[in-house]
Design an enzyme around this catalytic site. Structure first.
Site, short mmCIF file in Angstrom:
data_model
loop_
_atom_site.label_atom_id
_atom_site.label_comp_id
_atom_site.label_asym_id
_atom_site.label_seq_id
_atom_site.Cartn_x
_atom_site.Cartn_y
_atom_site.Cartn_z
N HIS A 1 0.81 -1.21 -0.08
CA HIS A 1 -0.02 0.00 0.05
C HIS A 1 0.96 1.33 -0.21
CE1 HIS A 1 -2.75 3.01 1.38
NE2 HIS A 1 -3.87 2.30 0.86
N GLU B 1 0.69 3.98 1.42
CA GLU B 1 1.13 4.57 2.74
C GLU B 1 2.09 3.75 3.51
OE1 GLU B 1 -1.36 5.17 7.03
OE2 GLU B 1 -2.30 5.37 5.23
N THR C 1 -3.08 4.25 8.59
CA THR C 1 -4.01 4.87 9.11
C THR C 1 -5.46 4.32 8.77
OG1 THR C 1 -4.35 6.54 7.33
CG2 THR C 1 -2.82 7.12 9.35
#
EC number: 1.17.7.4
Length: 336
Positions: A140, A142, A182
């Site tokens: 991912h 992030e 997150t």
């Protein structure tokens, strides 16, 4: 299968329970504003490294306004090296702004401030000589960005409870800390953290939970709605982590139909035959216009009533980069 109630319009009745909060969060709203305002201030083209947020509709809309999306900085033609380049809301490894500086590029960082908070936590743990675990999904953007804040090999990725059980400290004399992506499932992350805390009672947790307020609020809304409906639609993109987690939450809460859709034309009507109650929400990068599009599609086939089910209020807003603060904002706001 539920019995369909016929109405005077000869359409079956359908109650849609519309989750609130849903859709855009403050970080997504800020990132899109950065691209739109940069286009207004600097003209076309403006380059964006990676999808600014994980939503094709949003990306296509920005392309139409003059944004050009690239995966790496070396895709930007040399003759456009002076054009603004924007880093996506997911955050980037430190090597990316360093590369931009080396190329004398002007860049704007649209990283969500809540992701930046996790980056700062990682740096603090590193300075305090702690071994760092990152709970997240491999690949991912992030996660790539967070791990890229520190030297390679410094951060260990933990994806599952099994990973947490298998992890072994290389040095028992070094303190251990964890941070998280997150946009994770609150429940799944709690299970992983529980395993880590059972095995390593001294592990250092974030001062404030890393899973962002919007992710938590949207999952809580789905948990509230899903048990009382026969089906749930999450509006969002397949590569949107927070949207995928919403679908999983609905499934876990017992919805026999829990689907992730980008647009109304993806609806498989056979899935909703006989359904009299439908939950509807949207991931944090999905604009409200797509939610309205889904409702309109159902309204053509059903006699629809809509009930808004609100479980939280959202009033958070993030500052724009100083280079753009003199520009009037023009974008869809978060749906709190």
């Amino acid at each position: 299968m539920s019995t369909m109630t016929q109405t005077a319009t000869n359409k079956p009745s359908l109650e849609i329970k519309l989750c609130a909060p849903r859709g855009f969060c403050a970080g997504v709203d800020r990132a899109i504003q950065i691209v739109e305002l940069a286009l207004q201030k600097y003209g076309q083209p403006v380059y964006v490294r990676h999808e600014i947020v994980h939503n094709k509709y949003v990306v296509d809309g920005l392309k139409a306004k003059g944004a050009i999306f690239v995966e790496e900085l070396d895709e930007i033609p040399a003759e456009h090296a002076e054009r603004p380049v924007i880093f996506s809301a997911h955050g980037v490894p430190k090597s990316v702004p360093a590369d931009a500086q080396q190329r004398n590029m002007f860049y704007l960082d649209a990283t969500c401030p809540l992701v930046s908070k996790v980056h700062k936590e990682a740096e603090i743990h590193f300075r305090r000589e702690r071994d760092i675990l990152l709970i997240g999904h491999a690949g991912h953007p992030e996660v790539i960005g967070t791990m890229g804040q520190l030297p390679q090999g410094t951060v260990t990725l933990i994806e599952t409870e099994d990973d947490a059980r298998r992890f072994e400290r290389e040095r028992s004399d070094r303190p251990l800390a964890y941070i998280t992506q997150t946009t994770l499932s609150v429940d799944d992350t709690a299970g992983i953290v529980s395993v880590l805390q059972d095995r390593f009672p001294d592990i250092v947790a974030p001062h404030k939970e890393d899973i962002c307020y919007a992710t938590t609020n949207r999952q809580e809304a789905v948990k509230h709605v899903a048990p009382g409906v026969e089906a749930m639609i999450v509006v969002g993109a397949p590569n949107s982590s927070n949207s995928q987690r919403l679908r999983e939450v609905a499934e876990r809460e017992g919805c026999r139909v829990a689907v992730l859709l980008q647009r109304a034309d993806e609806i498989n009507w056979a899935d909703f035959e006989g359904v009299t109650s439908l939950g509807l929400t949207a991931g944090a990068s999905a604009p409200e216009t797509l939610v309205e599009e889904i409702i309109s599609a159902f309204d053509e086939r059903f006699d629809v009533t809509v009930e808004i089910v609100r479980t939280a209020e959202e009033t958070i807003a993030f500052n724009l980069p100083r280079e753009l603060r003199d520009m009037p904002a023009q974008t869809e706001k978060a749906t709190g």
